[in-house]
Design a protein around this motif. Structure first.
Motif, short mmCIF file in Angstrom:
data_model
loop_
_atom_site.label_atom_id
_atom_site.label_comp_id
_atom_site.label_asym_id
_atom_site.label_seq_id
_atom_site.Cartn_x
_atom_site.Cartn_y
_atom_site.Cartn_z
N SER A 279 0.78 -1.23 0.08
CA SER A 279 -0.06 -0.08 0.18
C SER A 279 0.81 1.23 -0.08
O SER A 279 0.76 2.16 0.77
CB SER A 279 -0.76 -0.02 1.24
OG SER A 279 -0.18 -0.09 2.20
N SER A 280 2.01 1.28 -0.79
CA SER A 280 2.65 2.42 -0.97
C SER A 280 2.03 3.47 -1.85
O SER A 280 1.05 3.37 -2.48
CB SER A 280 3.86 1.95 -1.84
OG SER A 280 3.73 1.49 -3.05
N PHE A 281 2.71 4.87 -2.04
CA PHE A 281 2.15 5.68 -2.81
C PHE A 281 2.13 5.26 -4.23
O PHE A 281 0.97 5.48 -4.81
CB PHE A 281 3.38 6.96 -2.88
CG PHE A 281 3.05 7.63 -1.38
CD1 PHE A 281 1.65 8.64 -1.33
CD2 PHE A 281 4.04 7.67 -0.55
CE1 PHE A 281 1.78 9.41 -0.19
CE2 PHE A 281 3.95 8.46 0.94
CZ PHE A 281 2.77 9.18 1.03
N ILE A 282 2.89 4.84 -4.94
CA ILE A 282 2.74 4.08 -6.07
C ILE A 282 1.92 3.09 -6.30
O ILE A 282 1.02 3.09 -7.31
CB ILE A 282 4.35 3.72 -6.68
CG1 ILE A 282 5.25 4.88 -6.85
CG2 ILE A 282 4.32 3.09 -8.09
CD1 ILE A 282 4.93 5.83 -7.65
N GLY A 283 1.75 2.21 -5.27
CA GLY A 283 0.80 1.11 -5.38
C GLY A 283 -0.56 1.70 -5.32
O GLY A 283 -1.47 1.35 -6.11
N LEU A 284 -0.86 2.70 -4.47
CA LEU A 284 -2.22 3.18 -4.54
C LEU A 284 -2.60 4.08 -5.61
O LEU A 284 -3.56 4.31 -5.88
CB LEU A 284 -2.20 4.06 -3.14
CG LEU A 284 -2.38 3.21 -2.10
CD1 LEU A 284 -3.31 3.74 -0.72
CD2 LEU A 284 -3.50 1.73 -2.15
N GLU A 285 -1.48 4.69 -6.26
CA GLU A 285 -1.94 5.66 -7.58
C GLU A 285 -2.16 4.57 -8.73
O GLU A 285 -3.22 4.94 -9.48
CB GLU A 285 -0.38 6.47 -7.97
CG GLU A 285 -0.07 7.64 -6.97
CD GLU A 285 0.96 8.38 -7.35
OE1 GLU A 285 1.03 9.75 -6.86
OE2 GLU A 285 1.54 8.13 -8.16
N LYS A 309 3.24 5.65 8.86
CA LYS A 309 4.45 5.88 9.29
C LYS A 309 4.98 7.00 8.49
O LYS A 309 5.72 7.97 9.22
CB LYS A 309 5.36 4.81 8.82
CG LYS A 309 5.37 3.27 9.41
CD LYS A 309 6.61 2.52 9.15
CE LYS A 309 6.42 1.10 10.10
NZ LYS A 309 7.39 0.11 9.78
N ILE A 310 4.54 7.54 7.34
CA ILE A 310 4.86 8.47 6.78
C ILE A 310 3.78 10.07 7.17
O ILE A 310 4.08 11.30 7.44
CB ILE A 310 4.86 8.69 5.27
CG1 ILE A 310 6.14 7.71 5.00
CG2 ILE A 310 5.34 9.84 4.63
CD1 ILE A 310 6.14 7.02 3.43
N LEU A 311 2.60 9.72 6.92
CA LEU A 311 1.35 10.66 6.89
C LEU A 311 0.83 10.80 8.60
O LEU A 311 -0.03 11.57 8.64
CB LEU A 311 0.53 10.69 6.01
CG LEU A 311 1.02 10.86 4.45
CD1 LEU A 311 0.26 10.72 3.28
CD2 LEU A 311 1.75 12.10 4.34
N ALA A 460 10.69 13.19 7.98
CA ALA A 460 10.59 12.74 9.53
C ALA A 460 10.97 11.34 9.49
O ALA A 460 10.32 10.59 8.98
CB ALA A 460 9.20 12.86 10.09
N GLU A 461 11.72 10.82 10.50
CA GLU A 461 12.06 9.43 10.57
C GLU A 461 10.88 8.53 11.39
O GLU A 461 10.86 7.74 11.17
CB GLU A 461 13.35 9.32 11.33
CG GLU A 461 14.53 9.83 10.52
CD GLU A 461 15.06 8.80 9.33
OE1 GLU A 461 14.51 7.68 9.17
OE2 GLU A 461 15.66 9.11 8.27
N LYS A 462 10.68 9.39 12.19
CA LYS A 462 9.29 8.93 13.17
C LYS A 462 8.33 10.14 13.46
O LYS A 462 8.82 11.42 13.39
CB LYS A 462 9.83 8.33 14.39
CG LYS A 462 10.74 9.37 15.19
CD LYS A 462 11.50 8.36 16.28
CE LYS A 462 12.10 9.20 17.29
NZ LYS A 462 11.11 10.27 18.09
#
Length: 530
Positions: A279-285, A309-311, A460-462
């Motif tokens: 469910s990555s950015f590319i995957g969902l695009e 983890k990112i948003l 941001a790492e976390k």
């Protein structure tokens, strides 16, 4: 060039303040008017990347920043300063007559190349670029912009010269962008500037000590050795593998190239059942695009919330809801146990025993740096190459893009995004031409999720905390500030383009307000103007 030199008064000298932009008309031509330090400038009004209206962007000093993807131009001469735009903005003449600002049209062009040197046959110095993605494309042009007149050779295993890779998961995959939109430049452009692009060339070895590259042109062809004076490695990433039975079945593919996008597009138009693993950015695009083509789409992700983890959880759940509303089914918090099929994939089996019927499977599990061919240089744990502030890793050897780990004030970073790759390629190319430029750009990326563009700045790492300006669940616009170790390290925004630009400019200048101040609310344009 125009021959009538139409001239008109467009406003009074006091109509704009410093830092303001205004759309005006001169005859039948749209023009962007800008004022900096009391001086007026007139330019083509749309970004040369995707034609965004620049009046909706922001002017900071002489920097004119695009609202959509943060391309940047010098308002004084129209020159492109930052990716993802390749070309600059044509300019028109401005003069003051009494209290009137007069604009005289001097060109009908919609873009212009930054000034670049042309090759000199007497200069036998050879610079080699390994990779033809965004980093390689910007690097080649930067070398010429930086004054290099020797030989430029670009080697790529792809069958294509540099193209608009981000579009492979968006409009192009949706069959809304024709093939002729995809190349970044025409063959004539590369020929005119002496940029030799060799496709179908797999680099098998690069030795920084002997400054020699080994290239295989394919089965049955002898290995070629190429000597270089300076080289740039921007070989990108190679897809992570799925370690389960059945992964070698036909119909299992990745989305890393124009060819991959073309193949997926044909499947999508046939209304196939497609399972996306990751469910990555590319995957969902890709899920968005394939669903728009008429396919049924299931997404399998290890995370319980996409992009958590990112948003963060709230934004991730909102984005998931956008996709579910369009008919995409999620299976989250799950691992894949096996892929099934006799010759071609027929099903994806999950760790809970659920079996998802599939005519095709798209693996979106991220990438790792493609650096196996580099000899004699220690790699980081993730297989990237650590560079200095000039993006140099060894004498005459530079890196950019997915493979580059580079220094920042907070330690080291490695970012896998198009604008970052382009800017790193540009910096490396200028430095290969002999210009001492330090790379210290604040990262930026964008993602199109169901027609909604999310812009993200910083890194941001976390995530320790998230501060919201706006309500992601209820509003059609918001800002999310990601706090790490007591400081805002990254910001995501939806329909808050000017604020994102202002915040990034403040981050770049290390003038971001404190977390406490941000919690209370900030007028970002005013903050930038202090």
């Amino acid at each position: 060039m125009l021959t009538d030199y139409t001239e008109e008064a467009v406003c009074k000298v006091d109509d704009l303040k410093d830092g303001e932009l205004k759309d005006v008309r001169v005859g039948d031509t749209d023009v962007l008017l800008a004022r900096v330090d009391g001086q007026y400038y007139a330019l083509y009004p749309k970004c040369t990347h995707y034609q965004a209206p620049l009046s909706k962007g922001m002017l900071h000093g002489n920097r004119l920043v695009c609202p959509w993807h943060n391309a940047c131009f010098d308002v004084r001469n129209g020159h492109r300063l930052e990716a993802p735009a390749l070309n600059g903005l044509p300019t028109h003449e401005v003069r003051i007559e009494g209290d009137q600002v007069m604009v005289r049209l001097t060109t009908d062009k919609e873009s212009m190349e930054n000034p670049m040197a042309t090759p000199d046959p007497a200069n036998t110095t050879t610079c080699v670029i390994v990779g033809a993605g965004g980093a390689g494309a910007f690097a080649a042009e930067a070398m010429r912009e930086g004054g290099f007149t020797g030989n430029i050779l670009m080697l790529t295993s792809s069958d294509h010269a540099p193209y608009d890779r981000p579009n492979c998961s968006k409009d192009y995959l949706q069959d809304k962008a024709p093939d002729e939109w995809m190349p970044l430049r025409s063959p004539d452009f590369y020929a005119d500037y002496g940029i030799d692009i060799r496709t179908g060339q797999r680099v098998t070895s690069l030795d920084p000590h002997t400054k020699e590259i080994e290239v295989s042109g394919g089965e049955g062809q002898a290995t070629e050795r190429i000597a270089y004076d300076k080289a740039l490695i921007c070989s990108g990433g190679k897809p992570n593998k799925l370690p389960v039975p059945g992964v070698d079945l036909k119909g299992v593919q990745v989305l890393r190239s124009l060819t991959d996008s073309q193949q997926l597009r044909e499947l999508g138009k046939e209304g196939k059942r497609i399972v996306i693993i990751g469910s990555s950015f590319i995957g969902l695009e890709a899920a968005m695009s394939l669903r728009k083509l008429g396919s049924s789409v299931d997404v399998v992700g290890m995370e319980t919330v996409p992009f958590e983890k990112i948003l963060g959880e709230r934004v991730g759940k909102v984005i998931q809801g956008w996709h579910e509303k369009e008919g995409i089914t999620f299976h989250l918090g799950r691992n894949v146990k096996a892929l099934e099929g006799s010759d071609t994939v027929e099903a994806v089996v999950l760790d809970n025993g659920e079996r998802l019927a599939a005519d095709a499977v798209l693996l979106g599990l991220g990438v790792k740096p493609n650096t196996d061919f580099v000899k004699g240089i220690d790699r980081e744990m993730d297989e990237s190459l650590r560079a200095d502030e000039m993006l140099q890793v060894a004498d005459g050897l530079f890196v950019a893009g997915d493979i580059a780990t580079y220094p920042t004030a907070d330690g080291t970073q490695r970012i896998e995004h198009w604008k970052v790759a382009g800017q790193q390629g540009y910096t490396a190319g200028m430095n290969m031409a002999g210009n001492g430029i330090v790379y210290n750009e604040v990262p930026f990326f964008w993602s199109n999720q169901q027609g909604k563009r999310i812009n993200y700045i910083g890194h941001a790492e976390k995530i320790d905390d998230v501060i919201f300006d706006g309500n992601p669940e209820q509003d059609d616009n918001f800002l999310a500030f990601y706090v790490q170790d007591g400081n805002v390290k990254a910001v995501a925004g939806l329909k808050r383009d000017k604020e994102i630009i202002a915040i990034r400019e403040l981050m770049q200048a290390d003038k971001l307000p404190s977390v406490e101040t941000i919690r209370q609310g900030v007028d970002w344009k005013a903050e930038l103007g202090k």
